[in-house]
Design a protein around this motif. Structure first.
Motif, PDB file in Angstrom:
ATOM      1  N   ASP A   1      -4.245   8.159   3.259  1.00 47.03           N
ATOM      2  CA  ASP A   1      -4.515   9.286   2.356  1.00 47.03           C
ATOM      3  C   ASP A   1      -5.920   9.787   2.657  1.00 47.03           C
ATOM      4  O   ASP A   1      -6.917   9.076   2.496  1.00 47.03           O
TER       5      ASP A   1
ATOM      6  N   MET B   1       0.751   4.193  -2.723  1.00 55.29           N
ATOM      7  CA  MET B   1       0.403   5.552  -2.303  1.00 55.29           C
ATOM      8  C   MET B   1       1.449   6.565  -2.738  1.00 55.29           C
ATOM      9  O   MET B   1       1.107   7.655  -3.245  1.00 55.29           O
TER      10      MET B   1
ATOM     11  N   ARG C   1       4.320  12.584  -3.128  1.00 54.81           N
ATOM     12  CA  ARG C   1       4.511  11.416  -3.982  1.00 54.81           C
ATOM     13  C   ARG C   1       5.795  11.536  -4.794  1.00 54.81           C
ATOM     14  O   ARG C   1       6.446  12.581  -4.816  1.00 54.81           O
TER      15      ARG C   1
ATOM     16  N   GLN D   1       0.826  -1.204   0.000  1.00 52.56           N
ATOM     17  CA  GLN D   1       0.000   0.000   0.000  1.00 52.56           C
ATOM     18  C   GLN D   1       0.866   1.263   0.000  1.00 52.56           C
ATOM     19  O   GLN D   1       0.493   2.285  -0.599  1.00 52.56           O
TER      20      GLN D   1
END
Length: 573
Positions: free
Chosen positions: A318, A238, A289, A234
């Protein structure tokens, strides 16, 4: 002897009586004065008189007490303990050696045995009995009694000193043997425990990695220096970085440039007192990111103790969608709709796919938002946590408290497995952060798919039920403690594990079911609710939940239910 002072009371207890290793009463030290008490056991008055005269020649005198028989001597010994006893071997009522200890050990004071007709056999008997000397009575011997007494006292001191040394050496040897035996046993036990701990640690590490991948949030684990040591899939999705690109890099790479230096200081402060830490509501944190875009996140921290030191586990969520909804709350209607959307997002979208079990759940708010809550939690030991709760009151405030409670439980179950411990920690937090007129009833159960067993603790929640394959109530899951947020320091005991059989069914409910009212004001009640469950028990778990809700709506018609309604059903296949 010549320097021994007189005392007015010949029956005064020996000042050395409590310390056989003290300096001899007949010391050569002119600055120290002692009184020597001598008990003479002699039935012949003439010999006793010669004995007295021998010590009268000394200046000052020695205290001499005379006993003419065994009985008189024993009476004297009950009143005082002499520094020296000189006893005739032959007495009217026995032998002088009978005054010595029966176990032939060292007496508490020196004893000299004397007789008018000495021979080797008597001497041997006296010495074996514990006498320090044996003498033959004569005028010259009696006249020389001060020297005999001096020698006896000194020899006795030497014997007492040696006995103390022997006893100390024996005690030290025995203690050493005991310590060696205990330590050997401890080392064997410790080695066996260590081997098992190593094996268990390897198994735990494998389970932990598997659970990490199952976590719904991005998980990033870093060491004290801030180096990333572990991430899950994950986190890759993300942030847009691959696992290889993240490992070994500073955790600050995931933060906006303007916050990185400040975060280093916060990280240092955290390691001074690491603890489970839920980020405060209203404080916004942002992440970045790989492509450089920033987004808002919710972060929960928790320490992990390892052999290499303490690591910090970060659960990152998030909250872009949540922030978008929150911005729409400026309008009251939009606030309610957004809150309802948030709550729906917080509730599980689907039950866990657990082989051998059919699981279903649902929550139906009486208003836009609900104070009821249910969730499925993946525990670190691979068991499934089933939680159902009810916040006091209705509307927006209980819904917020429910959301905080859910986030808190999800954070705690990342590092804890014991049901009672999780509720205790959650209660401690909620009792401090919740308004005094709010509380949370909750039933937290742990379903172990491997042993097919169920353990629970209930914080003032409505009873749940376990049905057998025939529809009979197998167990009633009563409350085991007060609701959460009432008192900060209470315990939440669990029930004994309940074995589950094929055909069994767990049913967890909030009070909106049995407190539903008909138009005439009659409660639906527990028995009617149980009958509804029995009537629908052949259906799928999710369909049973829906049937329960429909039955309540039919019972309250034409009105709508006035309370939130939440149910969870687990069928054992």
């Amino acid at each position: 002897i010549a320097r021994v002072p007189m005392t007015e009371n010949p029956m005064t207890e020996n000042p050395m009586a409590d310390n056989p290793m003290a300096e001899s009463p007949m010391t050569d030290n002119p600055t120290t004065e002692h009184v020597v008490n001598i008990l003479l056991v002699e039935d012949e008055e003439a010999h006793a008189e010669l004995f007295r005269r021998a010590f009268e020649m000394c200046s000052p005198r020695v205290n001499v007490t005379v006993a003419g028989s065994l009985q008189e001597a024993q009476t004297c010994l009950t009143h005082f303990r002499p520094d020296l006893m000189i006893a005739d071997f032959v007495l009217p009522d026995g032998k002088g050696t009978e005054l010595l200890p029966a176990d032939k050990g060292l007496p508490p004071f020196p004893v000299v045995v004397m007789t008018s007709h000495g021979n080797e056999q008597i001497a041997v008997e006296a010495m074996k009995a514990g006498a320090v000397n044996y003498i033959t009575k004569s005028e010259s011997t009696l006249a020389n009694m001060p020297d005999v007494a001096e020698k006896a006292l000194r020899e006795w001191q030497i014997l007492a000193t040696e006995r103390q040394k022997d006893e100390a050496r024996l005690k030290a040897h025995e203690e050493l043997e005991r310590v060696v035996q205990e330590r050997t046993a401890e080392l064997k036990t410790a080695n066996a425990i260590l081997q098992e701990q190593i094996a268990e640690r390897e198994r735990a590490e494998q389970r932990f990695r598997q659970l990490l991948e199952l976590a719904p949030d991005a998980m990033v684990i870093a060491d004290r220096e801030g180096q990333i040591v572990l991430v899950n899939a994950q986190a890759e999705a993300m942030f847009g970085h691959s696992r290889e690109q993240l490992l070994g890099q500073p955790v600050e790479m995931l933060l906006p440039g303007g916050f990185r230096e400040k975060h280093m200081g916060l990280r240092t402060e955290y390691f001074k007192g690491p603890r489970v830490h839920q980020m405060r509501t209203g404080v916004e944190f942002r992440a970045v990111r790989k492509d450089g875009t920033e987004f808002p996140v919710e972060i929960s921290l928790g320490p992990l103790e390892t052999e290499e030191g303490i690591l910090v586990s970060s659960a990152i969520r998030d909250i872009t969608e949540r922030k978008r909804v929150e911005r729409a709350l400026r309008d009251n209607q939009a606030q309610l709709l957004a809150a309802q959307k948030i709550q729906e997002c917080l509730l599980p979208s689907a039950p866990p796919d657990l082989p051998g079990f059919d699981i279903g759940g649902g929550s139906y708010p009486a208003e836009f938002t609900a104070g009821d809550y249910f969730d499925y939690l993946v525990m670190p030991d691979e068991s499934i946590g089933l939680v159902i709760g009810d916040v006091s009151g209705h509307g927006f405030a209980p819904a917020l408290l429910m959301a905080s409670t859910q986030a808190l439980l999800r954070s705690l179950t990342q590092t804890h497995t014991a049901v009672d411990e999780i509720l205790t920690l959650a209660n401690h937090f909620l009792a401090k952060e919740t308004e005094h007129d709010r509380f949370v009833t909750m039933l937290l159960g742990c379903l172990d798919p491997r042993s097919r067993s169920f353990v629970y603790a209930s914080a003032g929640h409505s009873p749940g039920y376990i049905f057998d394959g025939s529809g009979n109530v197998k167990a009633r899951l009563e409350s085991t403690a007060l609701p959460l947020a009432v008192l900060p320091d209470i315990e939440f005991p669990t029930c004994d594990p309940i074995a589950l059989q094929s055909g069994d069914m767990i049913v967890l409910l909030t009070d909106g079911f049995h407190e539903a009212e008909s138009p005439e004001g009659v409660f639906l009640g527990f028995e009617r609710v149980l009958d509804i469950v029995r009537a629908n028990r052949q259906k799928k778990a999710a369909d049973i939940v829906e049937s329960l809700y429909r039955a309540v709506c039919d019972y309250t018609r034409p009105k709508k239910p006035t309370d939130d309604i939440t149910a969870m059903v687990v069928k054992v296949e």
